[in-house]
Scaffold this active site. Structure first.
Site, PDB file in Angstrom:
ATOM      1  N   CYS A  34      65.138  46.363 -10.867  1.00 22.68           N
ATOM      2  CA  CYS A  34      66.530  46.064 -11.135  1.00 22.68           C
ATOM      3  C   CYS A  34      66.448  44.826 -11.838  1.00 22.68           C
ATOM      4  CB  CYS A  34      67.334  45.949  -9.981  1.00 22.68           C
ATOM      5  SG  CYS A  34      67.486  47.598  -9.016  1.00 22.68           S
ATOM      6  N   GLY A  62      67.428  48.310 -15.668  1.00 25.81           N
ATOM      7  CA  GLY A  62      68.270  49.333 -14.815  1.00 25.81           C
ATOM      8  C   GLY A  62      69.584  49.732 -15.584  1.00 25.81           C
ATOM      9  N   ASN A 140      66.469  42.569  -6.123  1.00 27.67           N
ATOM     10  CA  ASN A 140      65.524  43.180  -6.973  1.00 27.67           C
ATOM     11  C   ASN A 140      64.299  43.170  -6.364  1.00 27.67           C
ATOM     12  OD1 ASN A 140      63.304  42.529  -9.854  1.00 27.67           O
ATOM     13  ND2 ASN A 140      63.893  44.512  -8.947  1.00 27.67           N
ATOM     14  N   GLY A 141      63.752  44.473  -6.153  1.00 27.80           N
ATOM     15  CA  GLY A 141      62.689  44.747  -5.100  1.00 27.80           C
ATOM     16  C   GLY A 141      63.001  45.958  -4.199  1.00 27.80           C
ATOM     17  N   TYR A 282      54.644  47.011 -18.867  1.00 26.88           N
ATOM     18  CA  TYR A 282      55.655  47.714 -19.071  1.00 26.88           C
ATOM     19  C   TYR A 282      57.143  47.105 -18.970  1.00 26.88           C
ATOM     20  CZ  TYR A 282      58.822  51.539 -19.553  1.00 26.88           C
ATOM     21  OH  TYR A 282      59.876  52.281 -20.260  1.00 26.88           O
TER      22      TYR A 282
END
Length: 495
Positions: A34, A62, A140-141, A282
């Site tokens: 995210c 996202g 985020n996580g 990536y």
């Protein structure tokens, strides 16, 4: 603490292989992370337009849902305006919505979910109205102890509206704020209870707070534009709105931005860091810098390493867009084999694996890329990609090149083989769904239809992101920095 996976850590190329038709298995690739973005304009200007463009820059993190929530620091403590929903940033938030979003402090979020729970109720940021005012939280996580915390909170009367672990964090912060003198101290008290990966952006009635877990799994940086401060998952989002990069939030750090500037609290920092190595391979945009490391340069290095360790006689090197392109350039520079553009990418199709339904995902693979026949026809091609998960996408792309007339296709992967699941925000599935877990390199090569196959050596990962800073490679090695949950609950509590 280090935790070795219960699975055998036997090298992938020595595993007992077995034939499997990976052309018909589930998802084709990895689940995304995210993106979070927060802004506080100390001069009182509206921040929603800047947050909107910042989220555009983080859209790659996202594509299932997004949202913005803002409030005014000079208004009543319970004032907020929220716009969020399922879809891309430009689909959910239009000009009319932005015009109504008046506030000098705000938080934005773009989201990808793991299996299940791709529903409107789970969109972020989360907005809580409680006795101290309004709390806006974006995360985020992924927490490894979300289930235990949630059960404990529910047993003490908490009522949850979502199935995401972000709400557990938000509830903990709100509860701790009732007993803490400041909002940032409430964040600290919540951090003492949660375990796993998290980068947080929190807006209280008068402060913008950023926090990063002690291992630093997920990135978070600070920017400044005129008299406004910004928190963002990646530095590319700062560039988009014309903000100056100030610095990265350090692992374990809590930063509180107020009218007096930035206040830092490092009391939660630990000795060991474990940044997600796949950010460099990536996830992150190539123009981002994470903890002082240029993502584009990391990918060039990966390609150079592949050329050193897995050379091949070929006529051209091509990358699978986008993350494979820089690694392909690196391979070309190191090997002397010309670099070329082997694919045309449809820019209007999202990342293949972002699609939540398999039927949509498979059609996207074909719509997303097309091989350039005049570039590859009659040539021995080295094709660089970032990973092989279940193998479906790789097989389709190799076939695409051969159908376009490529004489040979030598596949090189700029990461080691995926062998273990990730519990820290990346949707790497269970080991039995990973092609490399039950197959040797030769078997994988045959299954995807390549003429040869080579992976990045795990011992050289540190060259991509700096060994001295510490990184997490658990999805390749099984060495988890944090003890993983006893059961895989990522489909129920995800981020």
């Amino acid at each position: 603490m280090d935790k070795k996976s219960n699975h055998s850590n036997e090298p992938y190329n020595n595993r007992q292989g077995k034939e499997t038709n990976f052309q018909s298995t589930g998802e084709t690739g990895l689940g995304e992370e995210c993106g979070v973005f927060g802004m506080y304009d100390l001069d009182g200007a509206d921040v929603a337009p800047a947050i909107y463009y910042g989220l555009f820059s983080l859209q790659h993190r996202g594509q299932e849902s997004c949202g913005i929530a803002v409030s005014r620091t000079d208004g009543p403590k319970r004032n907020s305006c929220v716009c969020k929903g399922m879809g891309l940033v430009n689909e959910v938030i239009d000009a009319e919505s932005l015009e109504k979003m008046r506030g000098d402090i705000g938080v934005g979020h773009v989201r990808y979910s793991t299996a299940g729970a791709s529903i409107a109720e789970n969109t972020q940021p989360l907005v809580l109205n409680y006795i101290k005012g309004t709390l806006i939280v974006a995360h985020n996580g992924n927490l490894v102890n979300a289930v235990e915390l949630r059960n404990d909170l529910e047993a003490n009367g908490a009522i949850f509206q979502t199935s995401i672990d972000s709400e557990v964090i938000a509830y903990l912060i709100a509860r701790e704020r009732l007993k803490s003198g400041t909002a940032e101290n409430a964040v600290k008290k919540a951090m003492e209870k949660i375990k796993g990966a998290y980068s947080l952006v929190v807006a209280s009635p008068r402060k913008l707070i950023g926090a990063r877990d002690p291992f630093g799994f997920r990135p978070l940086c600070i920017g400044k534009r005129d008299n406004a401060y910004v928190l963002a998952s990646e530095s590319c989002a700062l560039d988009t709105i014309g903000a100056e990069f100030v610095r990265d939030v350090k692992p374990g750090e809590i930063v509180a931005i107020t009218a007096d500037g930035i206040k830092s609290d490092m009391s939660m920092a630990g000795g060991k860091t474990a940044r997600c190595i796949f950010e460099y391979i990536y996830f992150a945009r190539p123009d981002s810098y994470i903890d002082g490391v240029c993502v584009h340069e990391s990918r060039l290095i990966a390609g150079k390493i592949l050329a050193q360790t897995h050379p091949a006689e070929a006529d051209i090197v091509i990358g699978v867009p986008e993350s494979g392109n820089a690694a392909a350039m690196g391979y070309s520079l190191e090997s002397g084999i010309p670099y070329g553009t082997g694919f045309v990418k449809n820019s209007y199709v999202g990342r293949t694996f972002i699609k939540p339904k398999q039927s949509a995902r498979e059609s996207s693979v074909m719509v997303k890329l097309n091989a350039l026949r005049n570039v590859v026809e009659g040539k021995r091609v080295i094709m660089i990609d970032d990973s092989i998960v279940r193998g479906t996408t790789s097989a389709r792309i190799v076939k695409m090149l051969k159908d376009a007339g490529a004489k040979e296709v030598h596949v090189r992967i700029s990461s080691p083989p995926f062998l273990y699941p990730c519990y820290f925000g990346t949707d790497v599935p269970s080991s039995d769904q990973l092609m490399a877990y039950n197959h040797t390199v030769d078997e994988i090569c045959r299954l995807i239809g390549a003429d040869s196959l080579g992976y990045l050596d795990i011992s050289r990962l540190g060259e991509l992101a700096g060994k001295e800073l510490g990184y997490c490679d658990a999805c390749f090695s099984g060495n988890y920095p944090v003890t993983p949950p006893k059961e895989d609950i990522r489909g129920d509590y995800e981020q």
